[in-house]
Design an enzyme around this catalytic site. Sequence first.
Site, short mmCIF file in Angstrom:
data_model
loop_
_atom_site.label_atom_id
_atom_site.label_comp_id
_atom_site.label_asym_id
_atom_site.label_seq_id
_atom_site.Cartn_x
_atom_site.Cartn_y
_atom_site.Cartn_z
N ARG A 3 42.96 30.75 50.63
CA ARG A 3 42.94 30.80 49.21
C ARG A 3 43.82 32.00 48.71
O ARG A 3 43.65 33.17 48.99
CB ARG A 3 41.52 31.13 48.39
N TYR A 57 41.52 34.98 50.79
CA TYR A 57 40.42 34.89 51.76
C TYR A 57 40.28 33.51 52.51
O TYR A 57 40.86 32.62 52.01
CB TYR A 57 38.92 34.90 51.11
N TYR A 79 33.14 37.70 48.70
CA TYR A 79 32.21 37.57 47.70
C TYR A 79 30.95 38.29 47.86
O TYR A 79 30.42 38.18 49.10
CB TYR A 79 32.01 36.12 47.33
N HIS A 131 42.75 35.04 43.38
CA HIS A 131 42.29 34.18 41.87
C HIS A 131 41.05 34.74 41.39
O HIS A 131 40.32 35.51 42.06
CB HIS A 131 42.32 32.87 42.27
N HIS A 152 38.01 33.73 38.88
CA HIS A 152 37.23 32.43 38.31
C HIS A 152 36.95 32.69 36.79
O HIS A 152 36.64 33.73 36.52
CB HIS A 152 35.87 32.08 38.96
FE LIG Z 1 36.96 31.73 45.08
#
Ligand SMILES: [Fe+2]
Length: 253
Positions: free
Chosen positions: A168, A158, A119, A171, A173
């Site tokens: 994770r 990640y 991110y 995905h 959000h």
């Molecule tokens: Fe996330």
Amino acid sequence: MSMKMSPSDKGLLSADSVAAYRRPRPGTQPELLHPAYVSSIKRAPIKPLIYLPHTLSEITGPQFGAESVNAKAFDLTKQHAGEPIGERIVVSGRVMDEDGRAVRNTLIEIWQANAAGRYRHKVDQHNAPLDPNFTGEGHTLTDNEGRYRFVTVKPGAYPWSNHHNAWRPSHIHFSLFGPAFATRLVTQMFFPGDPLIPFDPIFNCTADEKARQGLISSFDWETTIPDTSLGFRFDIILGGREATPMEDRGGRR
Ligand SMILES: [Fe+2]
């Protein structure tokens, strides 16, 4: 963004005649306490919840119109001078109420990791490269049929600190407002066939199998563009008994 208050599609203004949204079936929304998702242990309430009836303040909400929206923000691959690295995808679907009626002109915001699973945020210090041509945020409005469409890159998996060797699944959000505060939804969309999904404590917070599977998009030939991008379809239900599961409260991973 500017916003204005207006009544929901239910169009009811009298506090003693408001139409409440039906409550979700047991198990179809994330458990507040799901010990496998470690941070839920501290977040979960330790006292019984208090039932709050839906009143005017729950069946109305902020409405975002076209004047609030950047018409180009649906395409996350065109926000910089260069092209981001990663597999191009189209994510589209319909936003509906529990009776299958379109939720029109409602704001959808998305955010995601880049193709390497990073991110663009100071909290994310994962040892994966940032992409100077990818911010990872977009928004759009649904059309008159409740449809929406984003163009982006497939986010990478990640690691996170929930447990040993925790990863994770890929995905995206999602945040939606819908017509009322009661229809506010923050959730995560997953990708079909991802081997990490069955091990993901956030995905597994929702006990009901059918509701949980509703968080996984489906591969879609109709929106797949030859030589360009794969299509994934993700339909969303706002409010009522069939509502798309909310992301665990406070969850931002
Ligand atoms: Fe996330």
